[in-house]
Write a protein that holds these residues in place. Structure first.
Motif, short mmCIF file in Angstrom:
data_model
loop_
_atom_site.label_atom_id
_atom_site.label_comp_id
_atom_site.label_asym_id
_atom_site.label_seq_id
_atom_site.Cartn_x
_atom_site.Cartn_y
_atom_site.Cartn_z
N LEU A 1 0.83 -1.20 0.00
CA LEU A 1 0.00 0.00 0.00
C LEU A 1 0.87 1.25 0.00
CD1 LEU A 1 -2.73 1.50 0.29
CD2 LEU A 1 -2.52 1.14 2.76
N TRP A 2 1.87 1.29 0.87
CA TRP A 2 2.77 2.45 0.92
C TRP A 2 3.53 2.64 -0.37
CZ3 TRP A 2 2.61 6.54 3.82
CH2 TRP A 2 2.01 6.46 5.08
N LEU A 3 3.94 1.54 -1.00
CA LEU A 3 4.65 1.65 -2.28
C LEU A 3 3.74 2.22 -3.36
CD1 LEU A 3 6.78 -1.62 -2.41
CD2 LEU A 3 7.61 0.74 -2.31
N ARG A 4 2.51 1.70 -3.42
CA ARG A 4 1.54 2.21 -4.41
C ARG A 4 1.25 3.69 -4.18
NH1 ARG A 4 -1.35 -2.29 -2.98
NH2 ARG A 4 -2.90 -1.01 -1.94
N SER B 1 -3.88 8.78 0.42
CA SER B 1 -5.13 9.53 0.26
C SER B 1 -6.02 9.20 1.45
CB SER B 1 -5.82 9.12 -1.04
OG SER B 1 -6.29 7.78 -0.94
N SER B 2 -7.14 9.86 1.56
CA SER B 2 -8.04 9.57 2.69
C SER B 2 -8.56 8.14 2.61
CB SER B 2 -9.18 10.58 2.74
OG SER B 2 -9.91 10.58 1.54
N GLN B 3 -8.86 7.66 1.43
CA GLN B 3 -9.32 6.27 1.26
C GLN B 3 -8.20 5.29 1.61
OE1 GLN B 3 -10.91 5.36 -2.60
NE2 GLN B 3 -11.16 3.20 -2.15
N GLU B 4 -6.99 5.58 1.18
CA GLU B 4 -5.85 4.72 1.50
C GLU B 4 -5.55 4.74 3.00
OE1 GLU B 4 -3.30 5.00 -2.63
OE2 GLU B 4 -3.26 6.67 -1.22
N ARG B 5 -5.75 5.87 3.64
CA ARG B 5 -5.53 5.97 5.08
C ARG B 5 -6.49 5.05 5.83
NH1 ARG B 5 -2.03 7.85 8.15
NH2 ARG B 5 -1.39 9.26 6.53
#
Length: 59
Positions: free
Chosen positions: A24-27, A33-37
Motif C-alpha cells: 500500500l505504501w509503495l503504491r 489519500s483519505s481512502q488509503e488511510r
C-alpha cells in the motif's frame, strides 16, 4: 472490511498483512489519500490482531 471483522482472530498471518501494508505504501508513494488511510488503519488493526494471535499460540 470492517474493523469488527479483523479484531477477532485474523485469518492471515502478521507477515502477510505486513506485506500488504508495505505494498500500500509503495503504491501510494509515501503519501496516503483519505481512502488509503482508512485501508491502512484497518490493516494495522488486522496486523496487531495477528501478532496477538501468534504470541498466544506460541505461549
Amino acid at each position: 472490511m470492517s474493523p469488527d471483522s479483523v479484531t477477532r482472530g485474523s485469518v492471515r498471518s502478521a507477515a502477510e498483512v505486513n506485506e500488504q501494508i508495505r505494498a500500500l505504501w509503495l503504491r501510494a508513494r509515501g503519501s496516503l489519500s483519505s481512502q488509503e488511510r482508512v485501508e491502512y488503519e484497518l490493516l494495522v488493526v488486522e496486523w496487531a490482531a495477528a501478532i496477538r494471535d501468534e504470541i498466544i499460540q506460541a505461549a
